[in-house]
Write a protein that holds these residues in place. Structure first.
Motif, PDB file in Angstrom:
ATOM      1  N   HIS A 150       0.858  -1.195   0.000  1.00  0.00           N
ATOM      2  CA  HIS A 150       0.000   0.000   0.000  1.00  0.00           C
ATOM      3  C   HIS A 150       0.891   1.242   0.000  1.00  0.00           C
ATOM      4  O   HIS A 150       2.086   1.147   0.256  1.00  0.00           O
ATOM      5  N   ARG A 218      -7.459  -1.959   4.918  1.00  0.00           N
ATOM      6  CA  ARG A 218      -7.408  -2.726   3.691  1.00  0.00           C
ATOM      7  C   ARG A 218      -7.135  -4.211   3.939  1.00  0.00           C
ATOM      8  O   ARG A 218      -6.648  -4.915   3.067  1.00  0.00           O
ATOM      9  N   CYS A 220      -8.030  -8.212   4.458  1.00  0.00           N
ATOM     10  CA  CYS A 220      -8.820  -9.069   3.565  1.00  0.00           C
ATOM     11  C   CYS A 220     -10.321  -8.929   3.821  1.00  0.00           C
ATOM     12  O   CYS A 220     -10.766  -9.037   4.962  1.00  0.00           O
TER      13      CYS A 220
HETATM   14  C1  HEM Z   1      -7.286 -18.390   3.364  1.00  0.00           C
HETATM   15  C2  HEM Z   1      -7.765 -17.482   2.594  1.00  0.00           C
HETATM   16  C3  HEM Z   1      -7.293 -16.052   2.433  1.00  0.00           C
HETATM   17  C4  HEM Z   1      -6.164 -15.421   2.877  1.00  0.00           C
HETATM   18  C5  HEM Z   1      -5.026 -16.022   3.690  1.00  0.00           C
HETATM   19  C6  HEM Z   1      -6.251 -14.034   2.446  1.00  0.00           C
HETATM   20  C7  HEM Z   1      -5.308 -13.064   2.731  1.00  0.00           C
HETATM   21  C8  HEM Z   1      -5.365 -11.761   2.288  1.00  0.00           C
HETATM   22  C9  HEM Z   1      -4.355 -10.751   2.535  1.00  0.00           C
HETATM   23  C10 HEM Z   1      -3.073 -10.942   3.336  1.00  0.00           C
HETATM   24  C11 HEM Z   1      -4.765  -9.607   1.946  1.00  0.00           C
HETATM   25  C12 HEM Z   1      -4.014  -8.262   1.936  1.00  0.00           C
HETATM   26  C13 HEM Z   1      -4.390  -7.422   3.115  1.00  0.00           C
HETATM   27  C14 HEM Z   1      -3.519  -6.187   3.232  1.00  0.00           C
HETATM   28  O1  HEM Z   1      -2.925  -5.749   2.253  1.00  0.00           O
HETATM   29  O2  HEM Z   1      -3.413  -5.671   4.341  1.00  0.00           O
HETATM   30  C15 HEM Z   1      -6.035  -9.874   1.303  1.00  0.00           C
HETATM   31  C16 HEM Z   1      -6.773  -8.940   0.599  1.00  0.00           C
HETATM   32  C17 HEM Z   1      -7.947  -9.234  -0.056  1.00  0.00           C
HETATM   33  N1  HEM Z   1      -8.640 -10.424  -0.028  1.00  0.00           N
HETATM   34 FE1  HEM Z   1      -8.078 -12.109   0.935  1.00  0.00          FE
HETATM   35  N2  HEM Z   1      -7.401 -13.857   1.748  1.00  0.00           N
HETATM   36  C18 HEM Z   1      -8.076 -15.061   1.713  1.00  0.00           C
HETATM   37  C19 HEM Z   1      -9.301 -15.317   1.136  1.00  0.00           C
HETATM   38  C20 HEM Z   1     -10.044 -14.405   0.437  1.00  0.00           C
HETATM   39  C21 HEM Z   1     -11.340 -14.676  -0.162  1.00  0.00           C
HETATM   40  C22 HEM Z   1     -12.089 -16.017  -0.061  1.00  0.00           C
HETATM   41  C23 HEM Z   1     -11.726 -13.532  -0.795  1.00  0.00           C
HETATM   42  C24 HEM Z   1     -12.985 -13.201  -1.565  1.00  0.00           C
HETATM   43  C25 HEM Z   1     -14.094 -13.842  -1.488  1.00  0.00           C
HETATM   44  C26 HEM Z   1     -10.681 -12.541  -0.585  1.00  0.00           C
HETATM   45  C27 HEM Z   1     -10.714 -11.255  -1.068  1.00  0.00           C
HETATM   46  C28 HEM Z   1      -9.756 -10.297  -0.828  1.00  0.00           C
HETATM   47  C29 HEM Z   1      -9.795  -8.938  -1.386  1.00  0.00           C
HETATM   48  C30 HEM Z   1     -10.867  -8.374  -2.326  1.00  0.00           C
HETATM   49  C31 HEM Z   1      -8.667  -8.274  -0.891  1.00  0.00           C
HETATM   50  C32 HEM Z   1      -8.260  -6.805  -1.146  1.00  0.00           C
HETATM   51  C33 HEM Z   1      -8.869  -5.940  -0.075  1.00  0.00           C
HETATM   52  C34 HEM Z   1      -8.497  -4.485  -0.235  1.00  0.00           C
HETATM   53  O3  HEM Z   1      -7.519  -4.173  -0.912  1.00  0.00           O
HETATM   54  O4  HEM Z   1      -9.188  -3.632   0.347  1.00  0.00           O
HETATM   55  N3  HEM Z   1      -9.682 -13.107   0.172  1.00  0.00           N
HETATM   56  N4  HEM Z   1      -6.382 -11.191   1.531  1.00  0.00           N
END
Ligand code: HEM
Length: 281
Positions: A150, A218, A220
C-alpha cells in the motif's frame, strides 16, 4: 491489470488472458440466465444491484458498469481462489507429515460429528483441535508472507517511526508468525499451542497473534468466508480420507517464494478411504 497491482510478466499473459476470458464467460452466462427472484451468488447479486440502479435511476455515479462487474468478479476469484486452495494444500501436507496430528483431528471428527453425516459450517465451534490445527497451518506456513503493498497518502508516525507521504508500506506476516519474542519454538508445528490446558477451547490471546489476513482498513474482505471454506473442505476430506506420504515420494516443504507460497516438492499423496473395511482407496 494484474490481479494484485503489479504489471504481469510477458510469460504470464496467456494465462491471465485465459483467466479473464473464463471470468467474462461466467458473467455472460449469469446475465443470460439472470432472474432477480432467484439470486444464486455474488455475480447475480452484483448484476441485480446494477439493474436496480438502472431502473430506479439512482445516482448514476455509483452505478456499476458491466465491465466493473467483470472486474469485481475477477478480483474476488483472483483473491479468493488461490489463497483457499493453497491453504488446503498446506493442511493436507501437514496432515500427511504428522500422522498423529491427523489422527487427533479424525478422532475429534468421529466423536463430535460421527460418520453418518457430513461436516457442516455449524460444527465449527465444536472442534477445537481442528480449529487449532488450521491456525497452526496459517502460522507455520505463513503462505502469504507479505500483505498487499500500500502507499501512504500522507506523512505519519507509527511506533516512533516516521513514514513520509507516498511510501510503499506492507506487513511481513511471516516474521510476525515466527517471531521468537511472540512464540515458543516457532519452527515447530504444534496445534496445541492454541488450546487451553484441557484442550477444550481455543486460547484467543494466542490465536489473535496469527497474522494471515493483513491488518487495518485494507485487510482481507474475504477473511470470514476464507476461514469457513478451509474448515469445511478440510473436515469433509479428513472425515472420509486418510492422507499419507507415498513411499519413496520425494518431499520438500521449503516454501517457494511468491504471492502465495507453495511447498517445493510433493507430486502426490497416498489416500485411503477411512470407512472401507479393507482400507483400499
Ligand atoms: C485463506 C484465505 C485467504 C487469505 C489467507 C487471504 C489473505 C489476504 C491478505 C493478506 C490480503 C491483503 C491485506 C492487506 O494488504 O493488508 C487480502 C486482501 C484481499 N482479499 Fe483475501 N485472503 C483469503 C481469502 C479471500 C477470499 C475467499 C476472498 C474473496 C471472497 C478474498 C478477497 C480479498 C480482497 C478483495 C482483498 C483486497 C482488499 C483491499 O484491498 O481492500 N480473500 N487477503
Amino acid at each position: 491489470r494484474h490481479r494484485w497491482g503489479s504489471p504481469p510478466a510477458p510469460s504470464q499473459l496467456p494465462s491471465l488472458l485465459r483467466f479473464n476470458l473464463f471470468i467474462e464467460k461466467i458473467v455472460q452466462d449469469h446475465y443470460a440466465t439472470f432472474n432477480k427472484e432467484h439470486i444464486r451468488d455474488i455475480t447475480d447479486s452484483l448484476i441485480g444491484h446494477c439493474q436496480e440502479r438502472k431502473t430506479t435511476g439512482e445516482d448514476t455515479h455509483i452505478q456499476l458498469s458491466d465491465q466493473s462487474i467483470i472486474a469485481i468478479v475477477n478480483d474476488l476469484f483472483g483473491a479468493g481462489f488461490d489463497t483457499v486452495t493453497t491453504a488446503l494444500s498446506w493442511c493436507l501436507m501437514y496432515a500427511a507429515l504428522y500422522p498423529d496430528i491427523q489422527k487427533k483431528i479424525q478422532d475429534e471428527l468421529d466423536q463430535t460429528i460421527g460418520r453418518e453425516r457430513r461436516p457442516r459450517l455449524s460444527d465449527r465451534g465444536t472442534l477445537p483441535y481442528t480449529e487449532a490445527f488450521i491456525l497452526e497451518m496459517f502460522r507455520h506456513s505463513s503462505f502469504l508472507p507479505f500483505t498487499i503493498p500500500h502507499r501512504t497518502t500522507k506523512a505519519t508516525a507509527l511506533n516512533g517511526y516516521y513514514i513520509p507521504k507516498d511510501t510503499c508500506v506492507f506487513v511481513n506476516q511471516w516474521q510476525v508468525n515466527h517471531d521468537e519474542k511472540l512464540w515458543q519454538d516457532p519452527s515447530a508445528f504444534k496445534p496445541e499451542r492454541f488450546l487451553n490446558a484441557a484442550g477444550t477451547e481455543i486460547n484467543r490471546t494466542e490465536s489473535d497473534k496469527v497474522l494471515t489476513f493483513g491488518l487495518g482498513r485494507r485487510r482481507c474482505i474475504g477473511e470470514s468466508i476464507g476461514r469457513w471454506e478451509v474448515f469445511l473442505f478440510l473436515t469433509t476430506l479428513l472425515q472420509q480420507l486418510e492422507f499419507s506420504l507415498a513411499p519413496g515420494e520425494a518431499v520438500d516443504i521449503t516454501p517457494q517464494y511468491g504471492l502465495t507460497m507453495k511447498y517445493k516438492k510433493c507430486e502426490r499423496f497416498q489416500i485411503k478411504g477411512r470407512f472401507l473395511s479393507n482400507g483400499s482407496p
